[in-house]
Design an enzyme around this catalytic site. Structure first.
Site, PDB file in Angstrom:
ATOM      1  N   GLY A 112       0.818  -1.202   0.000  1.00 66.06           N
ATOM      2  CA  GLY A 112       0.000   0.000   0.000  1.00 66.06           C
ATOM      3  C   GLY A 112       0.849   1.247   0.000  1.00 66.06           C
ATOM      4  O   GLY A 112       2.083   1.188   0.032  1.00 66.06           O
ATOM      5  N   GLN A 113       0.171   2.372  -0.056  1.00 69.03           N
ATOM      6  CA  GLN A 113       0.878   3.654  -0.040  1.00 69.03           C
ATOM      7  C   GLN A 113       0.040   4.669   0.691  1.00 69.03           C
ATOM      8  O   GLN A 113      -1.117   4.896   0.341  1.00 69.03           O
ATOM      9  CB  GLN A 113       1.153   4.138  -1.464  1.00 69.03           C
ATOM     10  N   GLY A 114       0.616   5.263   1.729  1.00 69.98           N
ATOM     11  CA  GLY A 114      -0.083   6.281   2.497  1.00 69.98           C
ATOM     12  C   GLY A 114       0.234   7.660   1.972  1.00 69.98           C
ATOM     13  O   GLY A 114       0.881   7.818   0.932  1.00 69.98           O
ATOM     14  N   GLY A 115      -0.196   8.662   2.719  1.00 70.83           N
ATOM     15  CA  GLY A 115      -0.003  10.029   2.282  1.00 70.83           C
ATOM     16  C   GLY A 115       1.442  10.480   2.308  1.00 70.83           C
ATOM     17  O   GLY A 115       1.793  11.448   1.661  1.00 70.83           O
ATOM     18  N   ASN A 116       2.297   9.762   3.061  1.00 71.91           N
ATOM     19  CA  ASN A 116       3.689  10.207   3.151  1.00 71.91           C
ATOM     20  C   ASN A 116       4.687   9.075   3.024  1.00 71.91           C
ATOM     21  O   ASN A 116       5.805   9.169   3.532  1.00 71.91           O
ATOM     22  CB  ASN A 116       3.919  10.963   4.465  1.00 71.91           C
ATOM     23  N   GLY A 117       4.292   7.999   2.353  1.00 71.07           N
ATOM     24  CA  GLY A 117       5.266   6.941   2.141  1.00 71.07           C
ATOM     25  C   GLY A 117       4.655   5.639   1.666  1.00 71.07           C
ATOM     26  O   GLY A 117       3.451   5.418   1.812  1.00 71.07           O
ATOM     27  N   VAL A 130       4.362   1.417   1.761  1.00 72.00           N
ATOM     28  CA  VAL A 130       4.349   0.439   2.843  1.00 72.00           C
ATOM     29  C   VAL A 130       4.657  -0.947   2.288  1.00 72.00           C
ATOM     30  O   VAL A 130       4.105  -1.353   1.260  1.00 72.00           O
ATOM     31  CB  VAL A 130       2.973   0.429   3.558  1.00 72.00           C
ATOM     32  N   LYS A 142       7.017   1.315   6.705  1.00 69.34           N
ATOM     33  CA  LYS A 142       6.690   2.501   5.914  1.00 69.34           C
ATOM     34  C   LYS A 142       7.987   3.191   5.512  1.00 69.34           C
ATOM     35  O   LYS A 142       8.801   3.564   6.357  1.00 69.34           O
ATOM     36  CB  LYS A 142       5.806   3.475   6.692  1.00 69.34           C
ATOM     37  N   ASP A 158      -6.664  13.483  11.138  1.00 70.69           N
ATOM     38  CA  ASP A 158      -6.890  12.933   9.800  1.00 70.69           C
ATOM     39  C   ASP A 158      -7.653  11.607   9.862  1.00 70.69           C
ATOM     40  O   ASP A 158      -7.287  10.629   9.208  1.00 70.69           O
ATOM     41  CB  ASP A 158      -5.553  12.744   9.075  1.00 70.69           C
TER      42      ASP A 158
END
Length: 662
Positions: free
Chosen positions: A331-336, A338, A352, A449
């Protein structure tokens, strides 16, 4: 972007330029063709050190183009912001007057900085810079203007007014048609009225026609004034009873063929440019000192973490993820991004991967580590540690087997249809996690958030709140934090958007939106379609007409207890009330959800922000009132999830973009 520390210096710079311009120009017999007809500065701001540097680069090139051709257009591309510039002298202007006019406009336009756009119309030339390609723009419904002021006044009698109006109308028609036919420029005289029409050299024939037709229409509204100018995006049109045309005569006091006015204008331009360079050097120096201090602080923090149990060796995490093999990316979050990893002892972890090369990434990284490394709760993703030794920083979490909640609410959900019992379990679990953050740990933590992509679901369908990069702690003696706006469109509380005052009730609002989404099986506001309606508005209307069950997710197919679903939706509406004081605490929410027969107050109407465009408009209108930065993230997948669908993309949204411009 934050640039408060540089603003005072910038204002000082701007006023020096203004005073120099006024002093120098007031002390020469100025040609009226450098009189200012109009100036427009944009309202969207950026970092002074960035925009001034871009402006200085632009003017270097454009100055040379004007000297060679009498006009010029140029763009300076940058990773921060690209700036386009256009200068255009009117074609009846002699060479020396053109240079003088351009340098004058060049020295006056910096008063717009740090706005990302500005334009100035002098009576002999035009200069504009902007953050988008406007070169073929013909009209602008917002910024186009007409200047009807005239020191010469109107005709003294009705007959004179009629004669002037007739002559001016005929003159405007004549000069407009001639300019359209002759490549965008014409001058004319008719019955004592003089006129000039000039289209910019970057505008084609059809665009010139459109621009001058609008200019003719608006300038006719100035009659019977003796002097008027239409200031349109792609052209300039003027009529006057004063003969302002074709100033071929030169001042008798010249030096090597260059007039006194030109010399003064050149000196003025060079002075302004020198001050721009001085400011850039000042800003660069301040940035360097700030970065140096950050590195010192980072070194101290790094040393501290290396000695703690939180420290993971970078090499070990590389091996655990098979050197960040794409097949391990979950996956990919808002700042990196995973990755799923397995330690030598068999423990499965989520890593992350953060590439931070700006202060923002550093802040969010250590903010997350410092706030939650010692916090443990069933409904919070556990931070196991971090690595800050290698070429990039890594956060290590417990691995959560199932996907993030947003994938179950997606329109193309192919994961699993959540039953009512599973939905309720997630809703209650998220409430417990938030209640613990707000009052169950040693400090009050506001997540900032809460959204479906930041709630993970484990194998038992227990909710786990993730991604604490934007979280803030609130001291016990504080009622709120005044901070830059951060969060995700559609989930941010209205009082936080408008005032920038952060309390735990902002999390309660976000939670309420999430509850409604879970029950109804769709997002509150779709970012893909600015005209989509608000789910909150729909649910409220159905609630007030006792038809709230119509809002439930159709995939439930009637398999839900009506009274319980009504109670849960009512909780969602209570949490999203416009007044923060009326929203319940998260501990009260848990009490309502888990206690049979618990009295529930009647909710008030939530704020009706019907679409994403409404929220963007609200943010744009209030940003100028806030001290701080704005961070808005679109929907993204969470940080520690397992996903067969591959990574999702998360974007930072830059809200100063002008409507209709790209």
């Amino acid at each position: 972007m934050q640039f408060t520390g540089s603003i005072s210096f910038l204002f000082f710079l701007k006023w020096i330029i203004i005073l120099l311009a006024n002093f120098c120009l007031d002390n020469i017999d100025a040609d009226p063709r450098i009189s200012e007809a109009g100036q427009v500065c944009g309202t969207n701001m950026t970092s002074p050190s960035v925009i001034i540097q871009q402006y200085a680069k632009e003017m270097q090139v454009v100055t040379q183009l004007v000297r060679e051709h009498g006009w010029g257009s140029y763009v300076v591309n940058s990773t921060d912001i690209s700036i386009y510039a256009l200068a255009n002298c009117y074609e009846d202007l002699p060479y020396n007057d053109c240079i003088q006019c351009f340098l004058t406009s060049c020295s006056r336009l910096p008063t717009c900085l740090p706005a990302v756009s500005g334009r100035i119309y002098l009576d002999g030339c035009f200069l504009r810079y902007d953050y988008y390609n406007f070169f073929d723009e013909t009209t602008d419904s917002v910024e186009d203007k007409v200047n009807c002021t005239s020191s010469l006044g109107r005709a003294r009698n009705i007959t004179g007014q009629d004669q002037l109006a007739t002559a001016a109308q005929n003159l405007i028609e004549k000069v407009t048609k001639t300019a359209i036919a002759n490549g965008g420029y014409a001058v004319a005289e008719l019955d004592g009225v003089y006129g000039l029409a000039q289209c910019w050299r970057t505008v084609n024939k059809q665009g010139c026609r459109e621009c001058l037709e609008k200019a003719s229409k608006v300038i006719n509204g100035c009659l019977p004034n003796r002097d008027a100018r239409a200031l349109i995006a792609g052209c300039y049109l003027r009529y006057s009873t004063h003969n302002f045309l074709n100033h071929q005569s030169q001042d008798t006091s010249t030096v090597s063929g260059v007039s006194k006015e030109v010399i003064v204008a050149i000196v003025l331009g060079m002075t302004a440019f020198s001050m721009l360079v001085l400011f850039i050097a000042y800003a660069a120096r301040q940035k360097s000192l700030k970065r140096k201090q950050e590195l010192i602080n980072l070194g101290k923090i790094s040393s501290s973490y290396k000695r703690s149990s939180l420290n993971f060796k970078y090499e070990n995490l590389e091996k655990a993820t098979n050197y960040f093999d794409p097949s391990t990316k979950v996956g990919q979050g808002g700042n990196g991004s995973v990755y799923k990893g397995t330690l030598p002892n068999g423990k499965v972890i989520a890593v992350k991967r953060l590439f931070f090369n700006t202060k923002q990434w550093v802040d969010e990284f250590f903010n997350e580590v410092n706030l939650i490394h010692g916090i443990e709760h069933k409904n919070l993703v556990k931070l196991l540690g971090c690595s800050i030794e290698g070429p990039e920083s890594l956060l290590v979490y417990e691995f959560v087997a199932n996907k993030s909640l947003d994938q179950y609410l997606d329109d193309k959900n192919e994961v699993k249809i959540l039953s009512w019992e599973e939905r309720l379990r997630i809703i209650v679990g998220t409430a417990k996690g938030l209640a613990f953050l707000h009052g169950g740990s040693k400090m009050k933590i506001i997540h900032r958030d809460i959204k479906s992509s930041n709630v993970l679901v484990d194998e038992n369908f227990d909710a786990k709140i993730a991604d604490f990069g934007l979280a803030r702690s609130l001291a016990a003696d504080k009622t709120h934090l005044s901070t830059g706006i951060a969060g995700t469109l559609g989930y941010m509380a209205p009082e936080y958007l408008v005032k920038g005052q952060l309390t735990e009730k902002a999390d309660v609002y976000s939670y309420g939106v999430l509850v409604v989404e879970i029950v109804c099986g769709r997002k509150n506001i779709s970012l893909a379609d600015d005209d989509s309606g608000s789910l909150l508005q729909t649910v409220w209307k159905l609630y007030t007409t006792n038809q709230v069950t119509k809002a439930l997710d159709p995939s439930l197919k009637g398999n839900f207890p009506p009274e319980e679903t009504l109670k849960v939706l009512k909780v969602g509406l209570l949490c999203t009330q416009a007044s923060a004081s009326l929203r319940p605490s998260m501990s009260d929410v848990i009490q309502i959800l888990t206690t049979v027969g618990q009295p529930i107050p009647e909710p008030c109407q939530p704020p009706f922000l019907k679409s994403c465009s409404d929220i963007k408009s609200l943010v744009s209108n209030t940003l100028s009132k806030l001290d701080g930065s704005y961070t808005s993230t679109t929907e993204n997948s969470s940080s520690m999830q397992s996903s067969s669908n591959g990574p999702h993309r998360s974007d930072q949204e830059f809200l100063f973009k002008k409507s209709g411009k790209t």
